[in-house]
Write a protein that holds these residues in place. Structure first.
Motif, PDB file in Angstrom:
ATOM      1  N   GLN A 224      33.934 -37.135 -48.273  1.00  0.00           N
ATOM      2  CA  GLN A 224      32.703 -36.401 -48.013  1.00  0.00           C
ATOM      3  C   GLN A 224      32.130 -36.703 -46.632  1.00  0.00           C
ATOM      4  N   CYS A 250      35.233 -29.816 -51.005  1.00  0.00           N
ATOM      5  CA  CYS A 250      35.192 -29.231 -52.349  1.00  0.00           C
ATOM      6  C   CYS A 250      36.220 -29.891 -53.255  1.00  0.00           C
ATOM      7  N   TRP A 251      37.441 -30.048 -52.735  1.00  0.00           N
ATOM      8  CA  TRP A 251      38.530 -30.597 -53.546  1.00  0.00           C
ATOM      9  C   TRP A 251      38.226 -32.018 -54.016  1.00  0.00           C
ATOM     10  N   TRP A 253      35.871 -33.577 -55.144  1.00  0.00           N
ATOM     11  CA  TRP A 253      35.074 -33.793 -56.353  1.00  0.00           C
ATOM     12  C   TRP A 253      35.942 -33.885 -57.599  1.00  0.00           C
ATOM     13  N   CYS A 254      37.248 -33.628 -57.445  1.00  0.00           N
ATOM     14  CA  CYS A 254      38.145 -33.730 -58.602  1.00  0.00           C
ATOM     15  C   CYS A 254      38.630 -35.157 -58.834  1.00  0.00           C
ATOM     16  N   ASN A 303      36.167 -18.763 -51.842  1.00  0.00           N
ATOM     17  CA  ASN A 303      35.151 -19.751 -52.225  1.00  0.00           C
ATOM     18  C   ASN A 303      35.356 -20.233 -53.666  1.00  0.00           C
ATOM     19  N   LEU A 306      38.319 -22.740 -53.849  1.00  0.00           N
ATOM     20  CA  LEU A 306      38.012 -24.068 -53.325  1.00  0.00           C
ATOM     21  C   LEU A 306      37.643 -25.049 -54.441  1.00  0.00           C
ATOM     22  N   TRP A 307      37.076 -24.516 -55.524  1.00  0.00           N
ATOM     23  CA  TRP A 307      36.530 -25.386 -56.571  1.00  0.00           C
ATOM     24  C   TRP A 307      37.401 -25.461 -57.826  1.00  0.00           C
ATOM     25  N   GLN A 309      40.313 -26.978 -58.529  1.00  0.00           N
ATOM     26  CA  GLN A 309      40.807 -28.311 -58.893  1.00  0.00           C
ATOM     27  C   GLN A 309      39.701 -29.198 -59.431  1.00  0.00           C
ATOM     28  N   ALA A 310      38.540 -29.174 -58.782  1.00  0.00           N
ATOM     29  CA  ALA A 310      37.432 -30.030 -59.216  1.00  0.00           C
ATOM     30  C   ALA A 310      36.962 -29.663 -60.621  1.00  0.00           C
ATOM     31  N   ILE A 311      36.808 -28.363 -60.883  1.00  0.00           N
ATOM     32  CA  ILE A 311      36.356 -27.926 -62.201  1.00  0.00           C
ATOM     33  C   ILE A 311      37.408 -28.241 -63.263  1.00  0.00           C
ATOM     34  N   THR A 314      37.464 -32.042 -64.057  1.00  0.00           N
ATOM     35  CA  THR A 314      36.247 -32.463 -64.762  1.00  0.00           C
ATOM     36  C   THR A 314      36.306 -32.043 -66.232  1.00  0.00           C
TER      37      THR A 314
END
Length: 341
Positions: A224, A250-251, A253-254, A303, A306-307, A309-311, A314
């Protein structure tokens, strides 16, 4: 080779480079690579963790040394990187074979053909532990191919693909560290669970979760704070650096979910819950990731991608946590019944 590479997202621009790399790493170096990895796991499994660590380190260090030699000195470009990887894996394999010779009289580990067995109990036990891990690794490649393919459909797809490649490379660092810690304690968990030493199992799992949580939080903070600096290590291209920095933020956060998920999955493998481990592996990257990729791409475009993998990680971590809590309660109930008897 062409249809396989095309399936994984290679186009006319990248196909030649990819084929050159794959030729050396897989066609020529496939057997040494698999053999070195397998022997590394076997050596670690009999308690020789230092020797296993040295073997893996030798391969990595040699790769770092040989990469610039073949790429720049011999001007082999991508093929040089593949050749360097192949030679490094061969060196690692030779090291492990020497280790086997040295320790053959003090451990049960041997490659002697007379001890080879396809007895159902042995074969099924090996398969039940290894298959979920194999599927998990395979689905990592599939998920990367799916997301990469969706990115290439957008404007400036090659730049987006290059940025994602950098993010996935950094992700490999976090992934391998978390898997290394999670798999490293599997023998401890398996042995103590088999011996009904549930207190020891709890202690090992608790310490592992703490280590992984600290690692993942530190990794997240670093990414970050300096995402563009990290991307700049991989490429000097300003467009890729700018897009890659956004990808990294973004990534990253996974990492927490991914690290804890790997630990939960390893626990289920170690205690013989291979079906649970397999379901989690398929659910994570074979179902949740794929569905989210197409849905978020359709709704939000780049957009949304981008998210993904993180979602995914989680949600997968929360599902694995729920199953782990149920498993702990069932063990506690079993112990309570035995005490009453």
């Amino acid at each position: 080779m062409r249809p396989i590479l095309s399936f994984f997202g290679a186009d006319e621009f990248t196909l030649g480079f990819t084929a050159d790399y794959l030729f050396w790493v897989f066609v020529i170096g496939g057997i040494p690579t698999v053999a070195a990895l397998t022997l590394g796991h076997l050596v670690r499994a009999v308690g020789k963790t230092r020797e296993a660590g040295i073997g893996l380190t030798i391969g990595g260090v040699m790769n770092i040394i040989l990469d610039p030699v073949f790429i720049f000195v011999f001007d082999m470009e991508v093929a040089g990187a593949g050749l360097a990887t192949m030679i490094s894996n061969v060196i690692s394999l030779i090291y492990f074979l020497i280790v086997l010779i040295v320790i053959r009289k003090t451990t049960v580990l041997t490659l002697a053909p007379k001890y080879f067995s396809m007895e159902k109990k042995v074969a099924w036990g090996t398969f039940s532990v290894g298959f979920p891990a194999a599927i998990s690794v395979l689905l990592v490649s599939v998920s990367i191919a799916v997301l990469n393919g969706l990115l290439l459909r957008h404007e400036n797809g090659n730049i987006l693909s290059a940025a994602y490649s950098v993010a996935s490379k950094c992700g490999t660092i976090a992934l391998h560290i978390s898997i290394g810690i999670a798999q490293g304690v599997m023998p401890l968990i398996g042995f103590n669970f088999g011996a009904k030493n549930h207190k020891r199992v709890h202690e090992v799992c608790r310490l592992s979760f703490i280590i992984l949580l600290i690692f993942s939080v530190v990794f997240l903070l670093i990414v970050q704070l300096i995402p563009n600096t990290i991307v700049r290590i991989f490429t000097p291209d300003t467009d890729v650096i700018e897009v890659g920095g956004t990808f990294m933020r973004c990534w990253s956060w996974c990492v927490i979910g991914m690290s804890l998920f790997n630990m939960y999955n390893s626990i289920f493998q170690a205690v013989g819950k291979w079906k649970t481990s397999l379901v989690l592996a398929v659910l994570r990257l074979g179902v949740i990731f794929i569905i989210l990729s197409f849905v978020l791409n359709a709704l939000f475009g780049v957009n949304g991608l981008l998210w993904v993998q993180a979602i995914t990680d989680t949600l997968s971590c929360l599902i694995a946590m729920f199953l782990y809590i149920r498993f702990k309660k069932s063990i506690a109930s079993e112990i309570h019944k035995k005490i009453e008897e």
